[in-house]
Design an enzyme around this catalytic site. Structure first.
Site, PDB file in Angstrom:
ATOM      1  N   SER B  76       0.165  30.695 -14.734  1.00 17.47           N
ATOM      2  CA  SER B  76       0.952  30.722 -13.494  1.00 17.47           C
ATOM      3  C   SER B  76       0.141  30.424 -12.238  1.00 17.47           C
ATOM      4  O   SER B  76       0.726  30.236 -11.163  1.00 17.47           O
ATOM      5  CB  SER B  76       1.620  32.086 -13.323  1.00 17.47           C
ATOM      6  OG  SER B  76       2.628  32.262 -14.277  1.00 17.47           O
ATOM      7  N   LYS B  79       1.166  27.465 -10.265  1.00 18.44           N
ATOM      8  CA  LYS B  79       2.363  27.475  -9.419  1.00 18.44           C
ATOM      9  C   LYS B  79       2.001  27.279  -7.945  1.00 18.44           C
ATOM     10  O   LYS B  79       2.783  26.729  -7.170  1.00 18.44           O
ATOM     11  CB  LYS B  79       3.131  28.792  -9.613  1.00 18.44           C
ATOM     12  CG  LYS B  79       3.772  28.959 -10.992  1.00 18.44           C
ATOM     13  CD  LYS B  79       4.445  30.335 -11.117  1.00 18.44           C
ATOM     14  CE  LYS B  79       5.344  30.457 -12.335  1.00 18.44           C
ATOM     15  NZ  LYS B  79       4.655  30.373 -13.623  1.00 18.44           N
ATOM     16  N   TYR B 201       6.879  21.551 -17.054  1.00 19.84           N
ATOM     17  CA  TYR B 201       6.508  22.915 -16.672  1.00 19.84           C
ATOM     18  C   TYR B 201       5.427  23.477 -17.590  1.00 19.84           C
ATOM     19  O   TYR B 201       4.417  24.023 -17.138  1.00 19.84           O
ATOM     20  CB  TYR B 201       7.762  23.788 -16.708  1.00 19.84           C
ATOM     21  CG  TYR B 201       7.551  25.224 -16.328  1.00 19.84           C
ATOM     22  CD1 TYR B 201       7.360  25.595 -15.004  1.00 19.84           C
ATOM     23  CD2 TYR B 201       7.551  26.219 -17.301  1.00 19.84           C
ATOM     24  CE1 TYR B 201       7.182  26.928 -14.654  1.00 19.84           C
ATOM     25  CE2 TYR B 201       7.372  27.551 -16.960  1.00 19.84           C
ATOM     26  CZ  TYR B 201       7.189  27.896 -15.641  1.00 19.84           C
ATOM     27  OH  TYR B 201       7.007  29.224 -15.302  1.00 19.84           O
ATOM     28  N   TYR B 252       3.385  39.033  -9.540  1.00 13.44           N
ATOM     29  CA  TYR B 252       4.533  39.594 -10.266  1.00 13.44           C
ATOM     30  C   TYR B 252       5.077  40.817  -9.517  1.00 13.44           C
ATOM     31  O   TYR B 252       5.183  40.778  -8.297  1.00 13.44           O
ATOM     32  CB  TYR B 252       4.144  39.925 -11.715  1.00 13.44           C
ATOM     33  CG  TYR B 252       3.487  38.746 -12.397  1.00 13.44           C
ATOM     34  CD1 TYR B 252       4.204  37.593 -12.692  1.00 13.44           C
ATOM     35  CD2 TYR B 252       2.128  38.768 -12.698  1.00 13.44           C
ATOM     36  CE1 TYR B 252       3.590  36.505 -13.291  1.00 13.44           C
ATOM     37  CE2 TYR B 252       1.511  37.689 -13.309  1.00 13.44           C
ATOM     38  CZ  TYR B 252       2.248  36.556 -13.601  1.00 13.44           C
ATOM     39  OH  TYR B 252       1.638  35.489 -14.185  1.00 13.44           O
ATOM     40  N   VAL B 270      -1.116  34.791 -16.631  1.00 11.48           N
ATOM     41  CA  VAL B 270      -1.254  35.632 -17.826  1.00 11.48           C
ATOM     42  C   VAL B 270      -2.448  35.228 -18.691  1.00 11.48           C
ATOM     43  O   VAL B 270      -2.762  35.913 -19.669  1.00 11.48           O
ATOM     44  CB  VAL B 270       0.013  35.650 -18.708  1.00 11.48           C
ATOM     45  CG1 VAL B 270       1.156  36.321 -17.973  1.00 11.48           C
ATOM     46  CG2 VAL B 270       0.374  34.263 -19.173  1.00 11.48           C
TER      47      VAL B 270
END
Lengths: 316, 316, 316, 316
Positions: B76, B79, B201, B252, B270
């Site tokens: 992530s 992102k 993605y 998160y 992660v």
């Protein structure tokens, strides 16, 4: 374009006065937009065209523009001070009773409280502020009085007082807060009788203060925990922590947007006030009663946005 | 106590090397705590005792400790870069398709998406990152390739590459992301066919990079939008905005806790990596695969906590 | 007032024909109210003034009025038959994969699915019907074909067929069902590939049949599990159980209202059809395309309401 | 296998006594399973091995087995009578203040109440029963007294009384109901002061009655609205409507399961009692304090399941 050196690593010797005056000019059309809170008559009666803004330096020097000496209803802004006063007494044990995560959509407030067993997400949503007030009440026997005394001392304004008409209006419209308090009590997360707690809670929200008063009273958060008289209220780490919670949770469901536009720790109230902190540098308070649909002062956010753009004093 | 002058307004001429070494010593017992992500075999196989940390100064000087040159799965963390790449092309129009508010409890992600008509809360939850990827794909025809090229350029590491085994594993476990994409498509908020979008993605998430690579690649956020080659990717205001979103939404459901402990804009993955930004000063990347129950690296958060404590380089 | 003896314990020898004609007269102004489903063109094009109603006795005698022989799109009505066909093969093991409780507000469908680990509340919400179809597909290799064969046999109408244009339209608008299927697959509650499952699901919904066809096909539920040819599909207990699920879950979020007004097990579809069961006595099907805001045929519910009032044939 | 003719269309002249005795024998091992409600001491102290069951015919003839004359705490069973008493006075206007749809998962109760503007889903969840009590209180000035008088008249037992110890215990544990009442009051859906309402509500729940008393008191629902003395309380249609609401909403989040297993309108209470209605035929009450995890008596549901299996007296 910046009228002050545009970098927080090079603090200016210039005063903030011309910045405030330029902001007041630039956003002159903004006050009057939005709508004052209308759930109690005393707030609904506010003239949305009022606008004031104050900056306090670390040493207590205050600059202001507009209605910066006019008292207004502090409302949720007091949640910051109540949090600081309880954290100073209780320390990290507080965090077993209230979280410090953003709450997401207000729609989910109750389901989240249920999902997380009566532990509110953070101290600035109503449920969380009720818990903090409850704990300060247990520790002091007079949460609202403790808060008022603190605000008087930090602002140097002994005339600060509860507005008992507003507190009575809040009580008469207090079913939702009563529901939250009883709901958390059902999980064992409230110590005092709900009516006692609600009285203390509404008294705190009713305090009237001016931009000058609140900018000064917020100073301990820019001074890393040091009160106006030089005594320490919070550790450096605790002061930083409250700033972090203000940034992530201080403006209802617009905390992300506020961080994005303003980039400072801030806390708003439905009376139209917003306090903000430039750590190590200064504190601000702006007031204008017209609210946007998320409950934050339209002109207040705009003025703070201009402030960080003009001065470069954002944390980002 | 601070081994560097403890105030961001007085940047030190000291290098970060001794700070990193002290951190590595102090938290030596922490790597190994937590558990690697186990939803795909490639991540589950990581040794949780691995630990690396790098700091990059604005000029590209990099300091490191431990496994700081060891590639790991970025997940992530990418992102952030996808967001920057789309924002650079699309500007504020992006914000009609994704919000910038914290998302609250993960439990509520789907109901929130439904309540808010398929507009995800922010670009860092999976639903939001899918939207940003979809939009970058529409604008470039090759979202993942655009990202990879950018990371290579900023890190100066031409060997950065997709890990197609990991991407395939993600696809095989991709039902939840497929559900999110189809759900948003039902609201008209996805342009590309869902299988195309998911390929793009998962490719992005599969890129392997080291702490050194990622600290360097994040530099544009500390340089207020300026790339490694001196060209401008984002306006000063846009760079500040991404930092704000990282602070409020980057870890998160622990964004509040991360702000409280670390006090820097950050983004975790992660794979065990976390990037962080000290605006105007430096960027960091830390890696250790053991995750806490909210999906953030246990040793990574601890190391960043020590870093801001030792250096005073928090934004608060 | 009752034109038939008003008590289910004293079945009449009278035919239902005059009842149907009286109903058609009494509600003549109702067809045309409500709006046809408009999410696919084939449904939106239906004339909302169409109205048909049929009653089938246990022995297969059928009475009808209006457009009772006109085929219409069965849509969710087929969920009843798919449930019966899977339950006949699988027995109670099915209930480990789908519940049998009402689902409450549709707003909560996704959050409930998440809260309950991918197990849908009942077989008549879309998520539940997807699970039942998936399981029938696993057991037969051709869920839709198995269903079509059953409907042909029970209705005696060999011309019943899939409407592949409607199935294609559904697929083109199928993102929400795809989201549900992938979401449940992420919990391991779907066996077949999602595209295969969706094809089977949309084929089933596309079958066109008339009120006469469906009243006859529903007969096994009034005959306590016995098919038209005298063979047993379900045990007496299983037939009763499906009736119970129809009563509590058969009409979207209006099951309580339908039970309150009509008082019979029933199942509606967005094509404007509703089937209903008088256990031990007869079955009904009514059709009129105009839907209320909960997705049930306005004239259909009104006609069934009149039927139970006029005949006393309610279960309560 | 049926010891009574197995079809509701052929009522038997046999008495129910041997059926009850056979049931008591067959489920002899079941009482003692489950756990008594433990949120107040008076309920927790109940012996879970107690079991009683009564059937009342339309003419008031009562059959019983086990502890069928032993008073127990009626709790939520009284919600049926309060609903009938208010509906008799207010008629359909009641339905503007409370719905009649199943509520789905209890987890969602508060969010549903918020989503639907303070209108509870049905009269049998606590929120809905509070609204009905509030309205009966407004119409009678003594909701609990009106209820007690009705139960005495229908059962012929003048000794029925409030258990003020239980009511006091409920009040002391009443935070969740207080939260619901204040929450609905915030939407304007409560007329009386919350403390007055809670007193009335808890008094109702505290009434102690036996299986015989409650089977008799429920008779008006089997007699289509006619009271024990031959007077009419409800119209035929209203009686049918209450039966429909019992079937779809009467057993917490197990209404679907209860309909599936038992197939009768029923209402349970956490005291371990369940009433049920065979419209036009008889009424039942069963009691055994051990509850399943959804709050319904384990032995009570099992006994009713056996009853409908043995007699065929299900509505399906």
């Amino acid at each position: 374009m910046a009228i002050m050196p545009g970098n927080s690593s090079q603090p200016s010797s210039l005063t903030f006065q011309p910045v405030l005056e330029r902001i007041a000019t630039e956003i002159a059309q903004t006050p009057g937009r939005g709508r004052p809170a209308d759930y109690i008559p005393a707030l609904a009666a506010c003239d949305p065209r009022r606008f004031g803004m104050a900056v306090a330096e670390l040493d207590g020097t205050v600059y202001g523009v507009g209605d910066w000496r006019q008292p207004f209803s502090t409302q949720s802004i007091t949640k910051v001070f109540t949090l600081a006063l309880d954290l100073a007494r209780e320390g990290d044990a507080l965090w077993e009773h209230v979280g410090r995560e953003p709450s997401g959509n207000p729609f989910n407030s109750l389901v989240q409280l249920e999902y997380e067993n009566g532990i509110p997400r953070n101290p600035f949503i109503n449920a969380g502020a009720l818990v903090v007030t409850d704990r300060l009440q247990t520790r002091t026997g007079d949460a609202a009085g403790t808060l008022l005394e603190f605000l008087r001392a930090e602002s140097g304004n002994e005339r600060l007082a509860f507005d008992r008409d507003i507190a009575a209006s809040e009580t008469a419209n207090g079913d939702r807060n009563a529901a939250l308090a009883h709901f958390m009590a059902s999980y064992g997360n409230i110590d005092n009788p709900v009516p006692v707690l609600l009285d203390q809670y509404f008294l705190q929200c009713s305090i009237a203060a001016s931009c000058a008063d609140l900018a000064l009273a917020t100073g301990f958060l820019a001074r890393h925990g040091i009160r106006a008289d030089g005594g320490r209220l919070l550790s450096r780490s605790q002061a930083k922590q409250i700033n972090a919670i203000m940034l992530t949770c201080g403006t209802y469901d617009a905390a992300g947007d506020f961080a994005y536009r303003v980039g400072l720790p801030g806390k708003s109230g439905v009376g139209g006030g917003i306090i903000a902190v430039v750590p190590g540098r200064c504190t601000l308070c702006v007031w204008s009663p017209g609210l946007d649909d998320r409950g934050n002062s339209v002109a207040g956010v705009a003025a703070l946005d201009r402030f960080t753009t003009l001065t470069g004093l954002s944390v980002f």
